[in-house]
Design an enzyme around this catalytic site. Structure first.
Site, PDB file in Angstrom:
ATOM      1  N   SER A 123       0.531  38.301  -0.343  1.00  0.00           N
ATOM      2  CA  SER A 123       1.422  38.593  -1.477  1.00  0.00           C
ATOM      3  C   SER A 123       2.873  38.208  -1.217  1.00  0.00           C
ATOM      4  O   SER A 123       3.371  38.311  -0.083  1.00  0.00           O
ATOM      5  CB  SER A 123       1.349  40.099  -1.754  1.00  0.00           C
ATOM      6  OG  SER A 123       2.426  40.514  -2.548  1.00  0.00           O
ATOM      7  N   GLU A 125       5.157  40.030  -1.889  1.00  0.00           N
ATOM      8  CA  GLU A 125       5.829  41.252  -1.411  1.00  0.00           C
ATOM      9  C   GLU A 125       6.121  41.166   0.085  1.00  0.00           C
ATOM     10  O   GLU A 125       6.947  41.912   0.599  1.00  0.00           O
ATOM     11  CB  GLU A 125       4.972  42.487  -1.709  1.00  0.00           C
ATOM     12  CG  GLU A 125       5.082  42.983  -3.134  1.00  0.00           C
ATOM     13  CD  GLU A 125       6.460  43.507  -3.490  1.00  0.00           C
ATOM     14  OE1 GLU A 125       6.922  44.454  -2.847  1.00  0.00           O
ATOM     15  OE2 GLU A 125       7.096  42.964  -4.409  1.00  0.00           O
ATOM     16  N   TYR A 147       3.219  48.941   1.228  1.00  0.00           N
ATOM     17  CA  TYR A 147       2.276  47.931   0.743  1.00  0.00           C
ATOM     18  C   TYR A 147       2.599  46.560   1.344  1.00  0.00           C
ATOM     19  O   TYR A 147       1.715  45.865   1.851  1.00  0.00           O
ATOM     20  CB  TYR A 147       2.338  47.865  -0.794  1.00  0.00           C
ATOM     21  CG  TYR A 147       1.630  46.665  -1.393  1.00  0.00           C
ATOM     22  CD1 TYR A 147       0.261  46.685  -1.629  1.00  0.00           C
ATOM     23  CD2 TYR A 147       2.337  45.489  -1.728  1.00  0.00           C
ATOM     24  CE1 TYR A 147      -0.398  45.578  -2.172  1.00  0.00           C
ATOM     25  CE2 TYR A 147       1.693  44.390  -2.265  1.00  0.00           C
ATOM     26  CZ  TYR A 147       0.328  44.442  -2.484  1.00  0.00           C
ATOM     27  OH  TYR A 147      -0.317  43.341  -3.015  1.00  0.00           O
TER      28      TYR A 147
END
Ligand code: NDP
Ligand code: GDR
Length: 319
Positions: A123, A125, A147
């Site tokens: 991701s 992120e 996460y």
């Protein structure tokens, strides 16, 4: 016949990827967790077309069993606790599923022994507080949530298994992608659902958190095509998948409200600290040159069309 095993089948990407693989003639196996009442909102239409298997990314034996039952050529590991905000409430569970779950799936695949091609859902992120804008495959990581940290573990362990055991294991570093099947608590769907409700007189306001973050938003079915392409290459590698554009939550609100004829949306939107995050990712933008050059992939759906599709779908659903 090509066989694929998808974890996270009932999620947004799992369901779109299954649609794509069925079109390509695959036999598709979808792994889902056992729940007291199954949630097949995204996969109802796949019943009878794919084979659902029970498994959990926190349970090694169940993964081994799913591999035996499906005997796949390709494994797409899409399952995760994927909601960034929730990862501060359940950091251990998030790390277990989103981080260690990848290790368990890789280990099950390695033990299985047959030559399986493995896709890991990494991701944007992981870039978090972006060190370089736009970010590419060589940009250093700086995750900003439990996460993001868990995804980073999943990313590196995938690379490590590729290098340690010569496994065909790829990571797709996907930037935000959305669709009509997006979970309702993610900001895009929360907005399009809210706009549809306001249009139909079912709701007065949408209550959000930070309106000033920027995201690089693409369309999920376009991004599933990239996952598949990665597993069709001669050599396993990692690729950034993104549009290269970035828009703020305010921009998203502009377009969503415009599609129901509202220009001044301020009175329809409120803010609540409940939806703010302890550490925010202010801006994300990706450089997908490598995927465009090596995979021949490119994003097909413009931002405005994406928002419009989602609003129209929510109006139709709620009408
Ligand atoms: P969703 O949240 O829609 O789907 C995630 C799926 O994982 C759900 O079906 C969920 O099952 C399943 N899952 C959760 N915990 C477990 C577990 N313990 N064992 C097995 N399955 C589990 O996510 P998306 O479809 O949006 O994303 C797919 C993947 O891509 C995720 O890994 C996500 O982190 C990653 N990603 C997503 C991006 C995006 O913008 N959408 C961008 C980059 C990466 P259940 O239905 O039971 O909750
Ligand atoms: P993100 O998606 O955290 O980027 O993760 P999300 O839609 O949750 O948040 C995007 C941005 O919107 C801001 N925001 C709000 N977010 C939510 N959910 N609810 C609100 O009310 C709200 N108000 C403002 C957030 O602060 C944030 O800045 C998604 C997931 O799909 C991950 O699994 C994936 O890895 C990344 O995208 C890339």
């Amino acid at each position: 016949m090509q066989r694929a095993l998808i974890t996270g089948i009932n999620g947004m990407d799992g369901s779109h990827l299954a649609d794509l693989l069925l079109k390509k003639g695959y036999e598709v196996y979808g792994m889902e967790r056992r729940t007291s009442s199954p949630n097949r909102t995204n996969t109802k239409h796949l019943e009878g077309k794919i084979i659902f298997l029970h498994g959990d990314l926190t349970d090694q034996n169940s993964l081994t069993r799913c591999l035996k039952q499906s005997n796949p050529c390709e494994v797409y590991n899409l399952g995760s606790q994927s909601f960034v905000g929730e990862s501060w409430n359940t950091p251990e569970q998030t790390s277990d599923v989103t981080g260690l779950g990848v290790l368990r799936m890789l280990e099950a695949t390695r033990e299985y022994g047959a030559p399986v091609r493995f896709y890991q859902a990494s991701s944007s992120e992981m870039f978090g507080r972006m060190v370089e804008n736009p970010a590419n495959e060589n940009t250093p990581f700086y995750p900003r949530s439990p996460y993001g940290v868990a995804k980073l573990y999943g990313h590196w362990i995938t690379k490590n298994y590729r290098e340690s055991y010569d496994m065909f294991a790829c990571s797709g570093i996907l930037f935000n992608h959305e669709s009509e099947r997006r979970g309702i608590e993610f900001v895009t769907r929360k907005i399009t659902d809210g706009v549809a409700r306001i249009h139909l007189g079912l709701q007065d306001k949408i209550i959000l958190g930070n309106l000033d973050s920027y995201r690089d938003w693409g369309y999920a079915p376009d991004y599933c095509e990239a996952m598949w392409l990665m597993l069709q290459q001669k050599k396993a590698d990692d690729y950034v998948i993104s549009t290269g554009e970035t828009h703020s939550i305010r921009n998203f609100l502009d377009v969503a409200f415009q599609s129901i004829g509202i220009v001044e949306w301020a009175s329809y939107v409120g803010q609540d600290p409940r939806f703010m995050r302890p550490a925010e990712v202010d801006v994300l933008r990706g450089d997908s040159t490598k995927a465009q050059t090596e995979l021949g992939w490119k994003p097909k759906t413009p931002f405005v069309d994406l928002v419009d599709k989602m609003v129209k779908n929510d109006i139709k659903r709620l009408s």
